[in-house]
Design a protein around this motif. Structure first.
Motif, PDB file in Angstrom:
ATOM      1  N   SER A 151       0.824  -1.200   0.000  1.00 14.36           N
ATOM      2  CA  SER A 151       0.000   0.000   0.000  1.00 14.36           C
ATOM      3  C   SER A 151       0.864   1.258   0.000  1.00 14.36           C
ATOM      4  O   SER A 151       0.426   2.310  -0.474  1.00 14.36           O
ATOM      5  CB  SER A 151      -0.946  -0.003   1.204  1.00 14.36           C
ATOM      6  OG  SER A 151      -0.215  -0.042   2.430  1.00 14.36           O
ATOM      7  N   ASN A 188       3.386   1.562  -1.784  1.00 14.49           N
ATOM      8  CA  ASN A 188       3.912   1.652  -3.147  1.00 14.49           C
ATOM      9  C   ASN A 188       2.741   1.723  -4.127  1.00 14.49           C
ATOM     10  O   ASN A 188       2.770   1.135  -5.196  1.00 14.49           O
ATOM     11  CB  ASN A 188       4.807   0.437  -3.457  1.00 14.49           C
ATOM     12  CG  ASN A 188       5.552   0.579  -4.769  1.00 14.49           C
ATOM     13  OD1 ASN A 188       6.203   1.594  -5.025  1.00 14.49           O
ATOM     14  ND2 ASN A 188       5.471  -0.442  -5.618  1.00 14.49           N
ATOM     15  N   HIS A 189       1.702   2.436  -3.722  1.00 18.00           N
ATOM     16  CA  HIS A 189       0.509   2.638  -4.551  1.00 18.00           C
ATOM     17  C   HIS A 189      -0.125   1.302  -4.948  1.00 18.00           C
ATOM     18  O   HIS A 189      -0.701   1.187  -6.033  1.00 18.00           O
ATOM     19  CB  HIS A 189       0.848   3.464  -5.793  1.00 18.00           C
ATOM     20  CG  HIS A 189       1.554   4.751  -5.486  1.00 18.00           C
ATOM     21  ND1 HIS A 189       0.943   5.836  -4.888  1.00 18.00           N
ATOM     22  CD2 HIS A 189       2.863   5.113  -5.661  1.00 18.00           C
ATOM     23  CE1 HIS A 189       1.821   6.809  -4.722  1.00 18.00           C
ATOM     24  NE2 HIS A 189       2.989   6.401  -5.167  1.00 18.00           N
ATOM     25  N   LYS A 206       1.224  -1.330  -5.886  1.00 16.34           N
ATOM     26  CA  LYS A 206       1.927  -1.954  -7.007  1.00 16.34           C
ATOM     27  C   LYS A 206       2.878  -3.027  -6.486  1.00 16.34           C
ATOM     28  O   LYS A 206       3.251  -3.036  -5.320  1.00 16.34           O
ATOM     29  CB  LYS A 206       2.707  -0.899  -7.796  1.00 16.34           C
ATOM     30  CG  LYS A 206       1.816   0.104  -8.524  1.00 16.34           C
ATOM     31  CD  LYS A 206       2.652   1.064  -9.351  1.00 16.34           C
ATOM     32  CE  LYS A 206       1.763   2.013 -10.144  1.00 16.34           C
ATOM     33  NZ  LYS A 206       2.576   2.937 -10.995  1.00 16.34           N
TER      34      LYS A 206
END
Length: 224
Positions: free
Chosen positions: A75, A77-78, A80
């Motif tokens: 979360s 790291n967006h 990703k």
């Protein structure tokens, strides 16, 4: 399945994740001796390295009947991917793909510039031999972990352990008795910590023209 870090989640990757997966691979593998051994010129030819890394994972993602490409996302790291794994869930099915820019025919020049072609071929040949020696006896009663890495900034949070556990849980659900891996020096400790047992080891290299110490030790481990 629970995770040691609540900011992490696990899921199957899709082709929509290809660019992010290529970033994880390029960021997560370079401190593994295997990567330097095969791709010593990646800093001189970064576009070549990126293009062929992308092609490699595109091949895995395009064969969901054979490979489970599973990622850990974060979360912070967006959401990703920050870690990846490639499990061969159908060992009896042949890989469908190209030569990743290095023809098996040694009379042909590689089509990529980031690679030491002799080392690339040596690595591929010895890994195939190692798999046959230690794991062929299991036949299709195994899943095999070919690749696992985590971006350095996201290590020590349990992503690698969780991706290993995904494979072990999958094997249990599928009624497969063995999980196998050919481990680099970087991965051996993690696999032993999650319960893999050492079967033996072998060397990749040296090839003609190398120094005697220009070789890699690879460990074969099995979870039963």
């Amino acid at each position: 399945m629970g995770f040691p870090d609540r900011q992490l989640a696990i899921r199957h990757a899709t082709l929509a994740d290809l660019e992010d997966i290529a970033t994880v691979a390029q960021d997560g593998f370079p401190d593994d001796p295997e990567f330097d051994y095969r791709f010593p010129y990646r800093h001189d030819f970064p576009d070549d390295n990126r293009n062929w890394v992308r092609q490699e994972y595109k091949e895995y993602l395009s064969q969901p009947d054979k490979y489970a490409v599973v990622v850990a996302t974060a979360s912070d790291n967006h959401d990703k991917p920050v870690a990846l794994s490639v499990w061969d869930i159908a060992v009896g099915i042949a890989h469908r793909g190209g030569d990743l820019g290095v023809p098996d025919d040694r009379s042909l020049e590689p089509r990529r510039r980031d690679v030491n072609a002799a080392h690339f071929r040596e690595f591929k040949d010895r890994m195939d031999e190692g798999f046959a020696k230690y794991f062929s006896k299991h036949g299709s009663d195994q899943i095999h972990l070919w690749l696992l890495c985590t971006r350095p900034a996201f290590r020590r949070r349990g992503a690698g352990t969780s991706l290993c556990q995904w494979g072990l849980d999958y094997a249990a659900r599928a009624g497969v008795r063995h999980a196998t891996v050919l481990a680099s020096p970087m991965g051996k400790q993690l696999y032993e910590e999650v319960g893999f047992v050492l079967n033996g080891s072998f060397f990749v290299g040296p090839v003609e023209g190398d120094e005697e110490d220009e070789k890699l030790e690879i460990w074969a481990l099995t979870y039963i």
